[in-house]
Design an enzyme around this catalytic site. Sequence first.
Site, PDB file in Angstrom:
ATOM      1  N   ASP A   1      34.900  38.695  34.832  1.00 43.37           N
ATOM      2  CA  ASP A   1      36.136  37.884  34.737  1.00 43.37           C
ATOM      3  C   ASP A   1      36.110  36.731  34.005  1.00 43.37           C
ATOM      4  O   ASP A   1      35.031  35.890  34.365  1.00 43.37           O
ATOM      5  CB  ASP A   1      36.574  37.759  36.334  1.00 43.37           C
ATOM      6  CG  ASP A   1      38.123  37.222  36.508  1.00 43.37           C
ATOM      7  OD1 ASP A   1      38.383  36.475  35.364  1.00 43.37           O
ATOM      8  OD2 ASP A   1      38.707  37.670  37.292  1.00 43.37           O
TER       9      ASP A   1
ATOM     10  N   SER B   1      44.410  37.208  35.019  1.00 48.61           N
ATOM     11  CA  SER B   1      43.581  38.193  35.575  1.00 48.61           C
ATOM     12  C   SER B   1      44.467  39.530  36.159  1.00 48.61           C
ATOM     13  O   SER B   1      44.064  40.820  36.123  1.00 48.61           O
ATOM     14  CB  SER B   1      42.504  37.834  36.526  1.00 48.61           C
ATOM     15  OG  SER B   1      41.878  36.805  35.990  1.00 48.61           O
TER      16      SER B   1
ATOM     17  N   THR C   1      41.697  40.880  40.331  1.00 48.14           N
ATOM     18  CA  THR C   1      41.100  41.919  39.363  1.00 48.14           C
ATOM     19  C   THR C   1      40.995  43.348  40.242  1.00 48.14           C
ATOM     20  O   THR C   1      41.524  44.315  39.825  1.00 48.14           O
ATOM     21  CB  THR C   1      39.736  41.587  38.786  1.00 48.14           C
ATOM     22  OG1 THR C   1      40.088  40.322  37.822  1.00 48.14           O
ATOM     23  CG2 THR C   1      39.092  42.652  37.966  1.00 48.14           C
TER      24      THR C   1
ATOM     25  N   GLU D   1      33.360  44.014  39.751  1.00 47.83           N
ATOM     26  CA  GLU D   1      33.728  42.694  38.996  1.00 47.83           C
ATOM     27  C   GLU D   1      32.965  41.748  39.316  1.00 47.83           C
ATOM     28  O   GLU D   1      32.502  41.198  40.559  1.00 47.83           O
ATOM     29  CB  GLU D   1      35.053  42.372  39.803  1.00 47.83           C
ATOM     30  CG  GLU D   1      35.689  40.855  38.961  1.00 47.83           C
ATOM     31  CD  GLU D   1      36.692  40.058  39.942  1.00 47.83           C
ATOM     32  OE1 GLU D   1      37.456  39.256  39.232  1.00 47.83           O
ATOM     33  OE2 GLU D   1      36.908  40.359  41.141  1.00 47.83           O
TER      34      GLU D   1
ATOM     35  N   ASP E   1      34.633  33.376  35.779  1.00 48.03           N
ATOM     36  CA  ASP E   1      36.030  32.736  35.374  1.00 48.03           C
ATOM     37  C   ASP E   1      36.107  31.472  36.234  1.00 48.03           C
ATOM     38  O   ASP E   1      36.575  30.424  35.640  1.00 48.03           O
ATOM     39  CB  ASP E   1      36.925  33.808  35.859  1.00 48.03           C
ATOM     40  CG  ASP E   1      38.310  33.160  35.829  1.00 48.03           C
ATOM     41  OD1 ASP E   1      38.969  32.955  34.834  1.00 48.03           O
ATOM     42  OD2 ASP E   1      38.953  32.933  36.996  1.00 48.03           O
TER      43      ASP E   1
ATOM     44  N   ASP F   1      38.326  40.542  31.653  1.00 47.43           N
ATOM     45  CA  ASP F   1      39.949  40.603  31.544  1.00 47.43           C
ATOM     46  C   ASP F   1      40.276  39.612  30.456  1.00 47.43           C
ATOM     47  O   ASP F   1      41.531  39.761  29.912  1.00 47.43           O
ATOM     48  CB  ASP F   1      40.407  40.199  33.081  1.00 47.43           C
ATOM     49  CG  ASP F   1      39.598  39.086  33.513  1.00 47.43           C
ATOM     50  OD1 ASP F   1      38.762  38.583  32.903  1.00 47.43           O
ATOM     51  OD2 ASP F   1      39.867  38.966  34.840  1.00 47.43           O
ATOM     52  N   HIS F   2      39.651  38.516  30.080  1.00 45.24           N
ATOM     53  CA  HIS F   2      39.989  37.458  29.132  1.00 45.24           C
ATOM     54  C   HIS F   2      38.706  36.567  29.233  1.00 45.24           C
ATOM     55  O   HIS F   2      37.722  36.532  29.722  1.00 45.24           O
ATOM     56  CB  HIS F   2      41.305  36.741  29.765  1.00 45.24           C
ATOM     57  CG  HIS F   2      40.994  36.368  31.226  1.00 45.24           C
ATOM     58  ND1 HIS F   2      40.341  35.216  31.521  1.00 45.24           N
ATOM     59  CD2 HIS F   2      41.511  36.786  32.168  1.00 45.24           C
ATOM     60  CE1 HIS F   2      40.318  35.029  32.850  1.00 45.24           C
ATOM     61  NE2 HIS F   2      40.950  36.098  33.338  1.00 45.24           N
TER      62      HIS F   2
END
Length: 542
Positions: free
Chosen positions: A46, A99, A152, A302, A307, A349-350
């Site tokens: 993440d 997310s 997530t 995850e 993140d 996810d980004h």
Amino acid sequence: MKIKKYRALVGAAACSLVISGCSQLQSAPDTASTDKAKNVIMIIGDGMGPQQVGLLLSYARQAPNSVIENRVTAFDKIASNGRIGLSMTNANQVLVVDSAASATQLATGQYSGSEMIGADKDGYAAESILEKAKKMGKSTGLVSDTRITHATPAGFAAHQSHRSLENEIAVDMLNNDVDVMLSGGLRYWIPKEANDKQSDVRKELEQLTEGSVRIKSKRKDSVNLIKEAQQSNYSLAFNKAQMDKADGKILGLFAYSALPDAIKENRTKNDPNRTIPTLKEMSAKAIESLSSNDKGFFLMIEAGQIDWAGHYNDTGTMLHEMIRINETLEYVLDWAKGRDDTVIVVTADHETGGFGFSYSANNIPQGRGLPGDVFKEQMFKPGFNFGDESILDKLYEQKSSYADIFYGQFDALEKDQQTPANLAKIVNDQTGFDITEEQASRVLATEENPYLTEGHNYLSSKVVPKMGPNGAFFVYQTDDNRQNLLAREVAEGQNVVWSTGTHTSTPVLVFSQGPQNLIAPFSNIMHHTEVGQRAIEALGEK
């Protein structure tokens, strides 16, 4: 560095990673072809953009005292044996994804709307790869170092209008009969009566958890999902010892909210009295349990706190979070070694934070002699500070996350002791990048909220840390933004720049390993809906 030039360098770095990875495929050993995979393992970092992967690679290869064995990361290994692609992450009709929508797109192969869970762009429940695997008779699992109901994992096993509905998400997950769930977030699984220390349910939970987890409910009802899980034949685990003994279906909730950050995890890893399993240990347990199914399994792992470190611009903690996902991926690759029935997909996810090392006008190096003939009559003296490799070791040596520096240490002081001088003292003790009392004063400065929004979860405080320029991109105002302000004060010493406290639209890397015909489709420029579709196809679902 000018913004346009910096963005160009970030883009070039991403492309070079993809190109170098693809070039390695020419010498990668071929693997058997098969119509479908028995197992699919998706690992999501993440917030892990190309920049975060680059931080890990820089540390592994350049840090004078790198702890990465042979200076080769798990990402190097999967790149050598598999494929690398690039994926756009945006949700439906927006530039930047959160997310929840991103995980939903990876899970379902369909476009989703911002902050939706398991729903397509029109708000209809969309079947996920986990649900499809369940219908095929495969076992299913979710592992996270955040909360099992966080955005997530939720995207793979729930269908809700908003990611904040974690009470409802927990119900969906249990109803989905996910075989193995290992994470944190006990607070959404226990009834409101658990908050009464004299209640029977509280006493029962204290006995079940063996005192390993803080017992406090965030539910508004009397639903006891722990009791329901027992009735559905789940083995319950609230500490590492219980997890190790558990078999069959397993529900493991090891913390009230999230699991410890990677710095804390690393500090306690060898403690014989440790109760919370590591991300690697949870992943190993999940694979051990799920692989007993002859029909195979789907597992999502995850590494969620990359993140969080990105949101708070905490470079040292982010390095440790990248090392955590690296150790987990190492285990998964070792388990899959020699197998021709498993597809592994590693992506993000980004990207979070717009991170990068950068050169600066601060502390320009002194000239020095070089033995080469080109420098026979002059000194080697670069015009800017390009960042000494020793910075990487100092980042690794950080003792506490910025969150812990503020919430665990500074905020624990008496109010009259919460001074700039004491903040500077804590920062200088816990990190290798000292700040002055004057800098600490800037970190603690406040202002009237320029983005005040009544009733908003994050924008409703009337007085907030003073962010100044680009404050709109640091949306977690309250006290969280003190961490971002601290990051600004140490930026010159770290040779680090951050562009935001939220997500960016930077395309993310997609690593894959497995039978070549199944992973070849992952080596293109894609959108996350296509990554999801190809993962579903790898399972044999068309």
